[in-house]
Motif scaffolding. Structure first.
Motif, short mmCIF file in Angstrom:
data_model
loop_
_atom_site.label_atom_id
_atom_site.label_comp_id
_atom_site.label_asym_id
_atom_site.label_seq_id
_atom_site.Cartn_x
_atom_site.Cartn_y
_atom_site.Cartn_z
N ILE A 51 0.85 -1.18 0.00
CA ILE A 51 0.00 0.00 0.00
C ILE A 51 0.89 1.24 0.00
N ASP A 52 0.30 2.39 -0.38
CA ASP A 52 1.05 3.65 -0.40
C ASP A 52 1.06 4.29 0.99
N ALA A 53 1.53 3.56 1.99
CA ALA A 53 1.62 4.14 3.34
C ALA A 53 3.05 3.91 3.85
N ALA A 54 3.51 4.81 4.71
CA ALA A 54 4.89 4.69 5.22
C ALA A 54 5.05 3.39 6.02
N PRO A 55 6.23 2.76 5.94
CA PRO A 55 6.46 1.51 6.68
C PRO A 55 6.34 1.66 8.19
N SER A 56 6.23 2.88 8.66
CA SER A 56 6.02 3.07 10.11
C SER A 56 4.60 2.68 10.52
N ASN A 57 3.77 2.33 9.51
CA ASN A 57 2.39 1.93 9.79
C ASN A 57 2.20 0.42 9.90
N TYR A 58 3.22 -0.36 9.56
CA TYR A 58 3.06 -1.82 9.61
C TYR A 58 4.41 -2.47 9.92
N TYR A 59 4.33 -3.69 10.46
CA TYR A 59 5.54 -4.40 10.90
C TYR A 59 6.37 -4.80 9.69
#
Ligand code: AHR
Length: 351
Positions: A150-158
Motif C-alpha cells: 500500500i502507499d503508506a509509510a512503513p512506520s504503519n506496519y511491521y
C-alpha cells in the motif's frame, strides 16, 4: 574467627545464588520493555505481554482477504487457513468480496476486538487505510501486509510479505521481446488487473519500463478485473477494432485465458498468430502452457502464510530483525519447455 569466615562465604554464595536465580529469572520472564521497540521502518511494535516467549497458541490473527477473484486467490486463502490449523493459531478470516469498504470495516472490527493481537491485510487498493492503520496503532494491534503493498509509510506496519510486481512486469517484457524477436511488428495489447491494486499498477509499470528494449508498442490497455469472462469480452472488443495484434499480456492467468478464448473464437491461433503471456503460474495456467496456447507464465507465489505467521510471532515477541519488505521467491515457465517437462513440474506444485 572461623564462624565469621563461614558466615561471609555463605553470604557471597547466597549473592551468587540470588544473582543466578535473579539472572535466571530475568532471562525467562522479561516484561515488555518500557522503551518502545521500533523496526528499521520506524514501526513501533506493540509487543505482546507473553513476550519474549509468545507461541502460535497466543496468536489470534484477523485476516482481511480481497475476495475470491482467481485461482491464485483461492490458493492464498487455503495457505492461511491450513497453516493456521497446523500451527494452532486462532484465525478470524474475512472475505471482503473485492470491496474496499468491506476491508476497512473489517479492519475496524478487528481493531476493536480485544482477542485479536495480529491483523493481516491483503490490500485491494494502494490507498484508503490510513484511519484504520492509526486505530490499530492506538489499540496495540500488530499489522502485517501480505501479497499487496500500500502507499503508506512503513512506520504503519511491521512488514510487507509479497511479490516484486515490478520485477514480474520486467519478466513479462523480456519474455514478450523474445517471443516477438522475429516479428517485424510488435503491437501488444494489455488486459490489466483491477484498477487501484498494487499488483496491477506495478506489473504495468515494470512492463512499460522494459518494452523499449525491443520496440514493443502497447496499442490497447483495459482492465479485465482478474477474471476470464470479462477479459474475454475485452479481448473480443480489441480484435473487433483491429487484428493487427502480435501479443497479449494478461496481468494474471484468468485474464490470459480469457484472451486465448477470444483469439480462438476469432479464428486465430493463440500462442502462434498472437503470442500470449500470463502471470501467476497456477494449475490452470499450466494447462494452457502444455497445449501451447499460453507461451509464457510468470510465477506469483500465493503460499505466503508460513512466512507471514512467523513474522507475526516475531512481532509479538518484540523482534526487530525482519525487514520492512520480504519479497517472494518466484520463477517463470514457458510452453517451449515442452508438454512432458511442464506436466512433470505441474505434478509437483500445490496450486
Ligand atoms: O496480488 C496478486 C494477484 O491477485 C494475482 O496475480 C491475481 O490472480 C490475484 O487476483
Amino acid at each position: 574467627m572461623k564462624t565469621t569466615k563461614l558466615l561471609q562465604s555463605a553470604a557471597i554464595a547466597l549473592v551468587i545464588i540470588i544473582a543466578t536465580v535473579g539472572c535466571g529469572a530475568a532471562k525467562t520472564a522479561v516484561p515488555p520493555t518500557a522503551a518502545p521497540v521500533v523496526t528499521s521502518g520506524g514501526y513501533t511494535i506493540p509487543v505482546a505481554k507473553c513476550a519474549p516467549n509468545c507461541t502460535y497458541k497466543d496468536m489470534t490473527a484477523g485476516f482481511i482477504q480481497t475476495g475470491s477473484e482467481s485461482g491464485w486467490r483461492a490458493a492464498n486463502t487455503s495457505s492461511f487457513k491450513e497453516t493456521a490449523t497446523q500451527l494452532g493459531i486462532n484465525l478470524k478470516f474475512y472475505d471482503a468480496q473485492n470491496k474496499i469498504e468491506n476491508q476497512v470495516s473489517a479492519f475496524h472490527q478487528f481493531n476493536t476486538d480485544a482477542s485479536v493481537n495480529v491483523i493481516i491485510l491483503a490490500a485491494l487498493d494502494v490507498t484508503g487505510y490510513d484511519t484504520v492503520l492509526a486505530e490499530a496503532k492506538a489499540n496495540g494491534k500488530v499489522v502485517i501486509l501480505e501479497d499487496r503493498r500500500i502507499d503508506a509509510a512503513p512506520s504503519n506496519y511491521y512488514t510487507y510479505i509479497g511479490s516484486d510486481f515490478v520485477e514480474e512486469g520486467h519478466k513479462v517484457a523480456a519474455a514478450m521481446c523474445d517471443l516477438l524477436k522475429d516479428s517485424v511488428k510488435k503491437n501488444v495489447v494489455e488486459i490489466s488487473g483491477a484498477v487501484g491494486a498494487s499488483a496491477a499498477i506495478d506489473r504495468a509499470k515494470g512492463f512499460r519500463e522494459k518494452i523499449g528494449d525491443c520496440g514493443i508498442v502497447i496499442t490497447e490497455s483495459q482492465t479485465g478485473n482478474w477474471g476470464v469472462p470479462e477479459s474475454k469480452a475485452v479481448m473480443e472488443a480489441f480484435l473487433k477494432k483491429s487484428t493487427d495484434i502480435q501479443g497479449v499480456f494478461g496481468h494474471n492467468d484468468e485474464e490470459a485465458i480469457g484472451a486465448i478464448q477470444a483469439i480462438d473464437e476469432a479464428g486465430l491461433k493463440a500462442g502462434v498468430d498472437i503470442k500470449t503471456i500470463g502471470v501467476d503460474a497456477t494449475a490452470d495456467g499450466f494447462k494452457y502452457l502444455i497445449t501451447g496456447e499460453l507461451n509464457a507464465d510468470i510465477e506469483c507465489n500465493p503460499l505466503l502464510a508460513p512466512q507471514v505467521y512467523e513474522a507475526a510471532l516475531k512481532a509479538m515477541n518484540g523482534d526487530t530483525s525482519i525487514p520492512t519488505w520480504v519479497p517472494s521467491n518466484e520463477g517463470q515457465f514457458f510452453a517451449s519447455q515442452g508438454a512432458d517437462a511442464l506436466k512433470a513440474i505441474l505434478a509437483t506444485r500445490k496450486y
